[in-house]
Design a protein around this motif. Structure first.
Motif, PDB file in Angstrom:
ATOM      1  N   PRO A 133     -25.202  11.306  -2.076  1.00  0.00           N
ATOM      2  CA  PRO A 133     -25.673   9.960  -1.709  1.00  0.00           C
ATOM      3  C   PRO A 133     -27.097   9.927  -1.195  1.00  0.00           C
ATOM      4  CG  PRO A 133     -23.423  10.283  -0.948  1.00  0.00           C
ATOM      5  CD  PRO A 133     -23.893  11.615  -1.466  1.00  0.00           C
ATOM      6  N   GLU A 134     -27.572  11.014  -0.580  1.00  0.00           N
ATOM      7  CA  GLU A 134     -28.960  11.051  -0.116  1.00  0.00           C
ATOM      8  C   GLU A 134     -29.928  10.906  -1.282  1.00  0.00           C
ATOM      9  OE1 GLU A 134     -30.342  11.102   2.840  1.00  0.00           O
ATOM     10  OE2 GLU A 134     -28.412  10.987   3.899  1.00  0.00           O
ATOM     11  N   LEU A 135     -29.586  11.524  -2.402  1.00  0.00           N
ATOM     12  CA  LEU A 135     -30.438  11.414  -3.582  1.00  0.00           C
ATOM     13  C   LEU A 135     -30.441   9.990  -4.130  1.00  0.00           C
ATOM     14  CD1 LEU A 135     -32.218  12.666  -5.731  1.00  0.00           C
ATOM     15  CD2 LEU A 135     -30.151  13.448  -6.927  1.00  0.00           C
ATOM     16  N   VAL A 136     -29.324   9.291  -4.002  1.00  0.00           N
ATOM     17  CA  VAL A 136     -29.236   7.909  -4.467  1.00  0.00           C
ATOM     18  C   VAL A 136     -30.193   7.015  -3.700  1.00  0.00           C
ATOM     19  CG1 VAL A 136     -27.701   5.916  -4.663  1.00  0.00           C
ATOM     20  CG2 VAL A 136     -26.883   8.184  -5.296  1.00  0.00           C
ATOM     21  N   ARG A 137     -30.400   7.293  -2.432  1.00  0.00           N
ATOM     22  CA  ARG A 137     -31.349   6.488  -1.635  1.00  0.00           C
ATOM     23  C   ARG A 137     -32.763   6.608  -2.203  1.00  0.00           C
ATOM     24  NH1 ARG A 137     -28.113   8.830   2.561  1.00  0.00           N
ATOM     25  NH2 ARG A 137     -26.718   7.275   3.479  1.00  0.00           N
ATOM     26  N   ASN A 138     -33.125   7.813  -2.625  1.00  0.00           N
ATOM     27  CA  ASN A 138     -34.432   7.964  -3.270  1.00  0.00           C
ATOM     28  C   ASN A 138     -34.473   7.232  -4.603  1.00  0.00           C
ATOM     29  OD1 ASN A 138     -34.039  10.705  -1.588  1.00  0.00           O
ATOM     30  ND2 ASN A 138     -36.225  10.270  -1.778  1.00  0.00           N
ATOM     31  N   LEU A 139     -33.350   7.224  -5.299  1.00  0.00           N
ATOM     32  CA  LEU A 139     -33.276   6.528  -6.581  1.00  0.00           C
ATOM     33  C   LEU A 139     -33.513   5.032  -6.402  1.00  0.00           C
ATOM     34  CD1 LEU A 139     -32.561   7.469  -9.527  1.00  0.00           C
ATOM     35  CD2 LEU A 139     -30.285   6.529  -9.112  1.00  0.00           C
ATOM     36  N   GLN A 140     -32.976   4.469  -5.336  1.00  0.00           N
ATOM     37  CA  GLN A 140     -33.112   3.038  -5.090  1.00  0.00           C
ATOM     38  C   GLN A 140     -34.487   2.668  -4.541  1.00  0.00           C
ATOM     39  OE1 GLN A 140     -29.626   2.501  -2.555  1.00  0.00           O
ATOM     40  NE2 GLN A 140     -28.510   1.592  -4.276  1.00  0.00           N
ATOM     41  N   GLY A 141     -35.157   3.586  -3.867  1.00  0.00           N
ATOM     42  CA  GLY A 141     -36.542   3.383  -3.455  1.00  0.00           C
ATOM     43  C   GLY A 141     -36.787   2.259  -2.475  1.00  0.00           C
ATOM     44  N   ARG A 142     -35.839   1.990  -1.610  1.00  0.00           N
ATOM     45  CA  ARG A 142     -35.999   0.852  -0.699  1.00  0.00           C
ATOM     46  C   ARG A 142     -37.113   1.061   0.316  1.00  0.00           C
ATOM     47  NH1 ARG A 142     -29.538  -0.407   0.454  1.00  0.00           N
ATOM     48  NH2 ARG A 142     -29.067  -1.085  -1.695  1.00  0.00           N
ATOM     49  N   GLU A 143     -37.364   2.300   0.685  1.00  0.00           N
ATOM     50  CA  GLU A 143     -38.400   2.585   1.684  1.00  0.00           C
ATOM     51  C   GLU A 143     -39.720   2.995   1.051  1.00  0.00           C
ATOM     52  OE1 GLU A 143     -37.751   1.889   4.763  1.00  0.00           O
ATOM     53  OE2 GLU A 143     -35.666   1.404   4.244  1.00  0.00           O
ATOM     54  N   ASP A 144     -39.785   2.965  -0.249  1.00  0.00           N
ATOM     55  CA  ASP A 144     -40.998   3.375  -0.959  1.00  0.00           C
ATOM     56  C   ASP A 144     -42.043   2.272  -0.858  1.00  0.00           C
ATOM     57  OD1 ASP A 144     -42.917   4.386  -2.659  1.00  0.00           O
ATOM     58  OD2 ASP A 144     -41.490   5.061  -4.169  1.00  0.00           O
ATOM     59  N   GLN A 145     -43.212   2.595  -0.319  1.00  0.00           N
ATOM     60  CA  GLN A 145     -44.285   1.622  -0.135  1.00  0.00           C
ATOM     61  C   GLN A 145     -45.484   1.888  -1.043  1.00  0.00           C
ATOM     62  OE1 GLN A 145     -44.050  -1.115   2.011  1.00  0.00           O
ATOM     63  NE2 GLN A 145     -41.916  -0.427   2.081  1.00  0.00           N
ATOM     64  N   ARG A 146     -45.294   2.689  -2.086  1.00  0.00           N
ATOM     65  CA  ARG A 146     -46.429   3.069  -2.933  1.00  0.00           C
ATOM     66  C   ARG A 146     -46.740   2.048  -4.016  1.00  0.00           C
ATOM     67  NH1 ARG A 146     -44.465   8.750  -5.045  1.00  0.00           N
ATOM     68  NH2 ARG A 146     -42.582   7.460  -5.317  1.00  0.00           N
ATOM     69  N   GLY A 147     -45.828   1.122  -4.301  1.00  0.00           N
ATOM     70  CA  GLY A 147     -46.062   0.133  -5.346  1.00  0.00           C
ATOM     71  C   GLY A 147     -45.636   0.638  -6.707  1.00  0.00           C
ATOM     72  N   ARG A 148     -46.088  -0.054  -7.740  1.00  0.00           N
ATOM     73  CA  ARG A 148     -45.662   0.265  -9.106  1.00  0.00           C
ATOM     74  C   ARG A 148     -46.521   1.330  -9.759  1.00  0.00           C
ATOM     75  NH1 ARG A 148     -45.641  -5.355 -11.754  1.00  0.00           N
ATOM     76  NH2 ARG A 148     -44.925  -5.913  -9.672  1.00  0.00           N
ATOM     77  N   ILE A 149     -47.681   1.643  -9.205  1.00  0.00           N
ATOM     78  CA  ILE A 149     -48.552   2.705  -9.715  1.00  0.00           C
ATOM     79  C   ILE A 149     -48.724   3.732  -8.603  1.00  0.00           C
ATOM     80  CG2 ILE A 149     -50.782   3.269 -10.745  1.00  0.00           C
ATOM     81  CD1 ILE A 149     -51.033   0.352 -11.602  1.00  0.00           C
ATOM     82  N   ILE A 150     -48.190   4.918  -8.788  1.00  0.00           N
ATOM     83  CA  ILE A 150     -48.185   5.930  -7.730  1.00  0.00           C
ATOM     84  C   ILE A 150     -49.115   7.079  -8.104  1.00  0.00           C
ATOM     85  CG2 ILE A 150     -45.820   5.306  -7.111  1.00  0.00           C
ATOM     86  CD1 ILE A 150     -44.903   7.889  -8.513  1.00  0.00           C
TER      87      ILE A 150
END
Length: 518
Positions: free
Chosen positions: A268-285
């Motif tokens: 499940p920890e990997l699923v959190r990265n998959l969903q990217g809810r805390e990702d603040q980098r935008g659509r171009i990383i």
């Protein structure tokens, strides 16, 4: 006896020619039926009656900043875009920038304005033909479990990765997963036209991105520079933009975490990265180390004979090498040798249609690349079976567009970065400025056709003198001047002084308006 012996031969030739003409007639009938079906579908999907009183050269309205670039959208709610049934997007990707995997609800033609990079396109049902390590095999041809473990731990396999460069036109179907990576030393600039009225789009006429990773519109970054402008727009449009800003996640964000963990058989920890809810980098990383499998494109091109490189785009497919998994998705229109029309004193025009790139038959789109030299004039013309969406690549110039009643719906200067929509059958004339004028035109038909109003191939040239004399109330000598004073076909030469080119341009405008009012 000699006459009798020639009769069978004559009969064979007669049957052969009849068969050829019948085939040509059948092909022409099929072409026109196809054009009519496309236009009927586009009219059925249109939301307006295309009562255009004026046009505008527009720049992007909304801008979304990301970690390694920006994404800009043209206002899809204005009358011109709704009439044409299209949307437009421009991406600026910094070096080592990755546009996250996504797919769109409409097919698109994408032009590489600047830079180079890698394109990944994931086509359902196609094999993973790029492998970093061969699997080990046992004595009897069975795959070794140890070799499979080595492959999984140290290797990779994926679908084809394509290298592109400045001047390329990329044809990208709807629903196909895409990603872009800038592996060059300068920023990558792309502009794309999306045909939301295409039969491939069964939704409404709004353009939609479906991202498979990251957080495309993180809070605090979405449209930050244009926030005040967005708030000041019409109330119904504002509600739509606010809804778009609330939808910040990728597709996996909407699924249950436990369900995804079961589907992928991961923690499940990997699923959190998959969903990217805390990702603040935008659509171009930003990705500093990008070890994706791709042949050395530039080295292979240098090893090819120059004649093969120049003729690569003109060969006709034989139906065997052009499969859905290996089809060519792009063609370069930036090479001078690619020109279909060339005047050394005026400029060049390069066209791309489904005859040259078969996938365009599927997308029902085509493109035209124009390079006008200093003060050069492009003969006035109208698009017979398509809307034309002009994007100014470099330089500046003056463009006028005339409607069906002879009224000028656009008469202004255009500059780099602006987009102008020319509706079907509206007449248009272009004149380059002192720095020249480069443009790319996206057209909503895979076999777009134009009809010029001036020059050697024009409608005026093809009409009898008597028709011109009586239509315009002019003398025979004046009618001959209209027909034969311009021997160039499409691109007319300009002069440094500017006086001659200005008079020629005004003369062309007068001819257009007079012909439409006649």
């Amino acid at each position: 006896m000699e006459i009798r012996s020639l009769l069978p031969l004559a009969l064979c030739f007669f049957l052969l020619f009849n068969g050829c003409f019948a085939q040509i007639e059948q092909q022409q009938r099929f072409l026109w039926q196809k054009l009519q079906q496309q236009q009927q579908h586009r009219r059925g999907r249109a939301r307006t009656e295309c009562r255009i009183q004026s046009l505008n050269a527009r720049e992007p309205t909304y801008k979304f900043d990301s970690e390694a670039g920006t994404t800009e959208f043209w206002d899809r709610n204005n009358e011109e875009f709704e009439c044409a049934g299209v949307a437009a997007v421009r991406n600026v990707i910094q070096p080592q920038g990755l546009l996250l995997p996504h797919y769109n609800n409409a097919p698109q033609l994408l032009y590489i304005v600047q830079g180079s990079g890698l394109l990944g396109s994931v086509i359902p049902g196609c094999a993973e033909t790029y492998e970093s390590r061969q699997r080990e095999r046992g004595v009897r041809g069975e795959e070794s479990r140890e070799g499979e473990r080595q492959f999984r731990s140290g290797g990779d396999q994926h679908q084809k990765v394509r290298q592109f460069r400045e001047g390329d036109v990329l044809a990208l179907p709807a629903g196909v997963t895409l990603w872009f990576y800038n592996n060059g030393q300068e920023r990558l600039v792309t502009v794309a036209l999306l045909d939301t009225s295409n039969p491939a789009n069964q939704l409404d006429l709004h353009f939609r991105h479906f991202f498979l990773a990251g957080n495309p519109n993180p809070r605090g970054q979405s449209g930050s520079r244009y926030e005040e402008e967005i708030r000041g727009r019409r109330e119904q449009e504002q509600g739509e933009q606010q809804q778009q800003r609330r939808q910040t996640g990728n597709l996996f964000d909407g699924f249950d975490q436990n369900l995804l963990a079961d589907v992928f058989n991961v923690d499940p920890e990997l699923v959190r990265n998959l969903q990217g809810r805390e990702d603040q980098r935008g659509r171009i990383i930003r990705v500093e180390r990008f070890d994706v499998l791709s042949p050395e494109f530039e080295e292979r091109e240098e090893q090819r004979p120059s004649r093969e490189r120049e003729g690569r785009g003109g060969s006709q497919p034989n139906g065997l090498e052009e499969t859905i998994c290996t089809m060519r998705l792009g063609e370069n229109l930036g090479r001078p040798s690619r020109a279909d029309v060339y005047n050394p004193r005026g400029g060049r025009i390069s066209t791309l249609n489904s005859h040259k790139l078969p996938i365009l038959n599927w997308l029902q789109l085509s493109a035209e690349r124009g390079v006008l030299y200093q003060n050069a004039v492009m003969a006035p013309y109208w698009n017979m079976n398509a809307h034309s969406i002009l994007y100014i690549l470099r330089g500046s110039g003056r463009i006028q567009v005339v409607g069906d009643t002879g009224n000028s719906v656009f008469n202004d200067q255009v500059r780099e970065g602006q987009m102008l929509i020319v509706p079907q059958n509206f007449a248009v004339v272009k004149r380059a400025g002192n720095q020249g004028l480069d443009y790319i035109a996206f057209k909503t038909n895979d076999q777009a056709m134009t009809s010029p109003l001036a020059g050697r191939l024009s409608a005026i040239r093809a009409m009898p003198e008597e028709v011109l004399m009586n239509s315009y109330q002019i003398s025979r000598q004046e009618a001959r001047s209209l027909k034969y004073n311009r021997e160039e076909a499409t691109v007319f030469a300009g002069r440094r002084s500017g006086g001659y080119s200005t008079r020629a341009f005004n003369y062309a405008l007068t001819a257009v308006e007079a012909l439409l009012k006649a």
